[in-house]
Design a protein around this motif. Structure first.
Motif, short mmCIF file in Angstrom:
data_model
loop_
_atom_site.label_atom_id
_atom_site.label_comp_id
_atom_site.label_asym_id
_atom_site.label_seq_id
_atom_site.Cartn_x
_atom_site.Cartn_y
_atom_site.Cartn_z
N ARG A 15 43.29 35.43 49.10
CA ARG A 15 42.38 36.46 48.01
C ARG A 15 41.03 37.30 48.51
O ARG A 15 41.39 38.09 48.70
N SER A 16 40.59 36.43 49.81
CA SER A 16 39.54 36.38 50.58
C SER A 16 39.97 37.20 51.51
O SER A 16 39.23 38.21 51.71
N LEU A 70 29.15 44.71 59.55
CA LEU A 70 29.91 43.25 59.08
C LEU A 70 30.55 42.93 58.12
O LEU A 70 29.15 43.46 57.12
N VAL A 71 31.77 42.53 57.93
CA VAL A 71 32.46 42.18 56.32
C VAL A 71 32.59 40.89 56.25
O VAL A 71 33.50 41.03 56.77
N ILE A 72 31.91 39.59 56.31
CA ILE A 72 32.23 39.04 55.87
C ILE A 72 33.67 38.69 54.26
O ILE A 72 32.41 38.44 53.04
N ALA A 73 34.64 37.81 54.32
CA ALA A 73 34.89 37.66 52.87
C ALA A 73 34.54 36.41 53.30
O ALA A 73 35.42 35.43 54.35
N THR A 74 35.14 35.26 51.57
CA THR A 74 35.02 33.62 51.57
C THR A 74 36.09 33.28 50.75
O THR A 74 35.61 34.35 49.66
N PRO A 75 36.79 32.81 50.46
CA PRO A 75 36.73 31.81 49.00
C PRO A 75 35.21 31.33 48.56
O PRO A 75 34.69 30.60 49.86
N VAL A 76 35.54 30.79 46.82
CA VAL A 76 34.32 30.04 47.01
C VAL A 76 34.76 28.68 46.96
O VAL A 76 35.80 28.13 45.64
N THR A 107 35.56 35.08 46.62
CA THR A 107 36.70 34.88 45.67
C THR A 107 37.05 33.68 44.92
O THR A 107 35.92 32.75 45.84
N GLY A 108 37.28 34.04 43.74
CA GLY A 108 36.94 31.78 43.20
C GLY A 108 37.61 32.65 41.79
O GLY A 108 38.42 33.11 41.62
N GLY A 109 37.69 31.22 41.19
CA GLY A 109 38.79 30.83 39.89
C GLY A 109 38.15 31.12 39.20
O GLY A 109 39.09 31.33 37.73
N SER A 110 36.85 31.29 38.81
CA SER A 110 36.31 31.68 37.70
C SER A 110 34.21 32.47 38.45
O SER A 110 34.47 32.53 38.88
N PRO A 111 34.33 33.24 37.55
CA PRO A 111 33.55 34.48 37.36
C PRO A 111 31.97 33.72 37.39
O PRO A 111 31.03 33.88 37.91
N HIS A 112 32.14 32.42 37.17
CA HIS A 112 30.80 31.58 36.94
C HIS A 112 30.55 31.18 39.13
O HIS A 112 29.55 30.52 38.82
N ASP A 141 40.69 35.16 40.90
CA ASP A 141 41.83 34.88 41.57
C ASP A 141 43.30 35.69 41.06
O ASP A 141 44.06 36.31 41.36
N ALA A 142 42.91 36.16 39.12
CA ALA A 142 43.22 36.59 38.75
C ALA A 142 43.12 37.71 38.96
O ALA A 142 43.42 38.93 38.20
N GLN A 143 42.34 38.64 39.62
CA GLN A 143 41.62 39.84 39.43
C GLN A 143 42.24 40.74 41.35
O GLN A 143 42.27 41.82 41.92
N VAL A 144 43.10 39.47 41.78
CA VAL A 144 43.54 39.96 43.44
C VAL A 144 45.36 38.97 43.30
O VAL A 144 45.36 37.72 43.29
N VAL A 145 45.91 39.72 43.47
CA VAL A 145 47.48 39.03 43.39
C VAL A 145 47.96 39.17 45.00
O VAL A 145 47.79 40.37 45.14
N VAL A 146 48.61 38.01 45.83
CA VAL A 146 48.76 38.02 47.25
C VAL A 146 50.03 38.00 47.19
O VAL A 146 50.54 36.67 46.82
N THR A 147 50.90 38.43 47.91
CA THR A 147 52.42 38.22 47.35
C THR A 147 53.19 37.34 48.81
O THR A 147 52.50 36.85 49.48
N PRO A 148 54.18 36.67 48.33
CA PRO A 148 54.49 36.02 49.15
C PRO A 148 54.61 36.56 50.68
O PRO A 148 54.70 36.28 51.85
N GLU A 149 55.11 38.16 50.87
CA GLU A 149 55.16 38.89 51.98
C GLU A 149 54.03 39.28 52.40
O GLU A 149 53.89 40.02 53.81
N GLY A 150 52.70 38.51 51.97
CA GLY A 150 51.59 39.33 52.26
C GLY A 150 50.92 40.42 51.83
O GLY A 150 49.75 40.43 52.51
#
Length: 199
Positions: A15-16, A70-76, A107-112, A141-150
């Motif tokens: 998602r990130s 720089l645009v830096i993306a990470t999962p939390v 991106t993360g599983g919870s707003p917290h 996670d609910a705000q970003v949907v990723v399909t199996p196709e990418g």
């Protein structure tokens, strides 16, 4: 190089990475196509051993130094940004981000977990000398949907924040650097016979 998108996820599809792609697509549409750096593609042994002389690591560091934005993306994970990103940032020179504008994404599983951007990542970016750190964009996670196709779909409110951030990057950082005329370095000489003065 002008804009560099840095993917800090250990996964190829995440998602990130989808947030990062959303930024990249918007930059390209605005006439500022970015370059991409996936930290997971660097030599893992060189990263873990802090081998800055290894070709893959040295080239990645050089790309960071060359970029204006720089645009830096990470999962939390556990209220912190990814370990892969942490290892890479630790290898950068202390002033690697001097004069640069940075847009953090997470991106993360919870707003917290959204505070991880301000309390974990932002201090590191500041310590590396970033000139301007834009307000981070966090998505659950609910705000970003990723399909199996990418492909991916970003929720409207998150997409709106991305639009605003990209607009700021283009109008205030990227576009001025491209369109500003080069400053004159000297004046053409004037023959003495053409000099006029009045008293």
């Amino acid at each position: 190089m002008t804009a560099l998108l840095i993917a800090g996820s250990p996964s190829q599809r995440s998602r990130s990475a989808a947030l990062l792609d959303a930024v990249g697509l918007r930059l390209a549409r605005r006439g500022a196509p970015p370059e991409h750096l996936h930290i997971r593609d660097l030599n893992p042994q060189a990263l873990l051993l802090a081998d800055t002389g290894h070709r893959s690591v040295a080239q990645a560091v050089e790309r960071v130094l060359d970029a204006r934005v720089l645009v830096i993306a990470t999962p939390v994970y556990k209220a912190a940004y990814s370990g892969v990103l942490k290892v890479f940032l630790d290898l950068l020179p202390q002033t690697a981000l001097k004069g640069k504008t940075v847009l953090p994404l997470a991106t993360g599983g919870s707003p917290h977990h959204m505070l991880a951007l301000d309390y974990a990542l932002r201090p590191v970016l500041q310590s590396l000398g970033a000139k301007h750190i834009l307000p981070g964009i966090y998505a659950t996670d609910a705000q970003v949907v990723v399909t199996p196709e990418g492909s991916h779909e970003v929720a409207g409110d998150v997409a709106g924040r991305i639009d605003d951030a990209v607009n700021l990057l283009v109008t205030e950082t990227l576009r001025p650097a491209v369109s500003a005329p080069a400053p004159a370095t000297h004046f053409a000489p004037v023959p003495f016979s053409q000099v006029r003065c009045s008293v």
